[in-house]
Enzyme design. Sequence first.
Site, mmCIF file in Angstrom:
data_model
loop_
_atom_site.group_PDB
_atom_site.id
_atom_site.type_symbol
_atom_site.label_atom_id
_atom_site.label_comp_id
_atom_site.label_asym_id
_atom_site.label_seq_id
_atom_site.Cartn_x
_atom_site.Cartn_y
_atom_site.Cartn_z
ATOM 1 N N ASP A 177 40.775 49.534 46.826
ATOM 2 C CA ASP A 177 41.164 48.318 47.537
ATOM 3 C C ASP A 177 40.340 47.192 46.931
ATOM 4 O O ASP A 177 39.115 47.125 47.143
ATOM 5 C CB ASP A 177 40.883 48.449 49.040
ATOM 6 C CG ASP A 177 41.369 47.235 49.834
ATOM 7 O OD1 ASP A 177 41.517 46.155 49.233
ATOM 8 O OD2 ASP A 177 41.598 47.368 51.040
ATOM 9 N N HIS A 178 40.988 46.319 46.157
ATOM 10 C CA HIS A 178 40.226 45.348 45.376
ATOM 11 C C HIS A 178 39.410 44.395 46.246
ATOM 12 O O HIS A 178 38.428 43.814 45.783
ATOM 13 C CB HIS A 178 41.150 44.552 44.441
ATOM 14 C CG HIS A 178 42.065 43.604 45.138
ATOM 15 N ND1 HIS A 178 43.279 43.978 45.649
ATOM 16 C CD2 HIS A 178 41.934 42.277 45.398
ATOM 17 C CE1 HIS A 178 43.870 42.941 46.191
ATOM 18 N NE2 HIS A 178 43.079 41.897 46.068
ATOM 19 N N HIS A 240 43.464 45.780 53.772
ATOM 20 C CA HIS A 240 42.483 44.742 53.437
ATOM 21 C C HIS A 240 41.710 44.265 54.661
ATOM 22 O O HIS A 240 40.473 44.278 54.684
ATOM 23 C CB HIS A 240 43.172 43.545 52.783
ATOM 24 C CG HIS A 240 43.830 43.852 51.486
ATOM 25 N ND1 HIS A 240 43.360 44.809 50.614
ATOM 26 C CD2 HIS A 240 44.924 43.315 50.883
ATOM 27 C CE1 HIS A 240 44.141 44.861 49.553
ATOM 28 N NE2 HIS A 240 45.091 43.958 49.694
#
Length: 484
Positions: A177-178, A240
């Site tokens: 998950d960036h 996110h």
Amino acid sequence: MVSRVIPVDNFDLVIFGGTGDLARRKILPGLFRRFISGQMPEEARIIGAARSDMSVDDYRVMIRDAVHEFDPASAKHKDCLERFLGQLGYVAVDAMGEGGWKELHAEMRENTVRAFYFSVAPSLFGAIAERLKSFGLADDQSRIVVEKPFGKDLETAKKLNRSLSEHFDESQIYRIDHYLGKETVQNLMAVRFGNMLFEPLWNSQYVDHIQITVAETVGVGGRGSYYDTSGAMRDMVQNHLMQLLCLIAMEPPAKFDPDAVRDEKLKVIRALDPVEPHHIVRGQYAASEKTPSYRADVENARSFTESFIAMRCQISNWRWAGTPFYLRTGKRMKARTSEIAVVFKDAPHSIFGPEAGYHRNVLSIRLQPNEGMTLGVTIKEPGPGGMRLVDVPLDMTFAEALGPDAEEVPDAYERLIMDVIRGNQTLFMRGDEVEAAWRWTDPIIEGWQRRNDVPKEYDTGSTGPDDALMLMHRDGRRWREIKE
């Protein structure tokens, strides 16, 4: 202030979907920046794998063009770029068949870290994992990196986890998950657990509420077919925003260890209360003079999928009982920004009287743009005329605090890929964490479907539907301004 770059071990990295958009935009330009910094060994190898039948030279030309297009500043390092391109290989592989796998095996070296990046649709994850093992490409020390979406509900997430676990141990699976690779997100843990100033105040006794906002100015663009089956809840909140919520709310782990950190994040998800329908607002952006509506973008005139969502959440544990968490995300909004705001309570008694005005300490953690943190502090306004109070920011914008070296701060993908090579899973989601997030999310989505819930329309370039403002006003609070 000079950044300390620690080289990683020699590695072979195979990127499945190596000709795709993510590989060209983020993964390979990011790896090139790590090469420039000296963190990536000269002998490391990166092998693109995709269906396209092309030569290694053609692939290198493609990646050279991608670096020039998506990272023009790095592309100025011409000598470095040519050396980097020399480390690239390419093999045409049939993910669902037998073609190309023996050729890929021949490209791999012994006695190096082997990592495999699945930059492909989740439907291909199981087939690729099976072939990596059956063709002898992966061993018990190899790592695989998988991109979201990690399923579209609890059932599919469990199925995906089972599919991967048939061939790889959980310690080998890196769910990326960036958002967790952003410098500010990691600084959040440093601020909380490295400073005596904040941690004693990080609870319901001193915090009035917490806001998490991720606003985008773009629409769904070319992702319409995917997005209309997903929506803001599945695309942003379940992963996110959930991760940001966990990091802001979790208990201090016993040590900065991957499983210790992820254990505490999991406890937060499990402590989340179900969300009541009147504590959720869904929206769809309307057409403007210059941009189409959401329904036009996804080519579905009867779509009930949300492009905006705001919700009020509660965490039932000793630290946060009674403190609301407000989450908000949407497309085609006023400005592009990602912020976590910790709003502290009023002083128990003001000695300055009502004329001093309304003041609160707010810790603002900015993820984008201009990553950094600001703490609002109340002081006396300079000059004569009595005790007039004013709020001023104690600002730590990374670009200003670090000066020229701020350019060396790696992008999220750069940092996370280097963590894969190191074997550090701290910033990656564990399987039980993903399933717990879906277990909380599914009843919310099922409730919308059962009630035939229709999203509220909102203007492009706004802060979302008016009902989202009322969500806060009912509690005597208000959203922080989304600044352009």
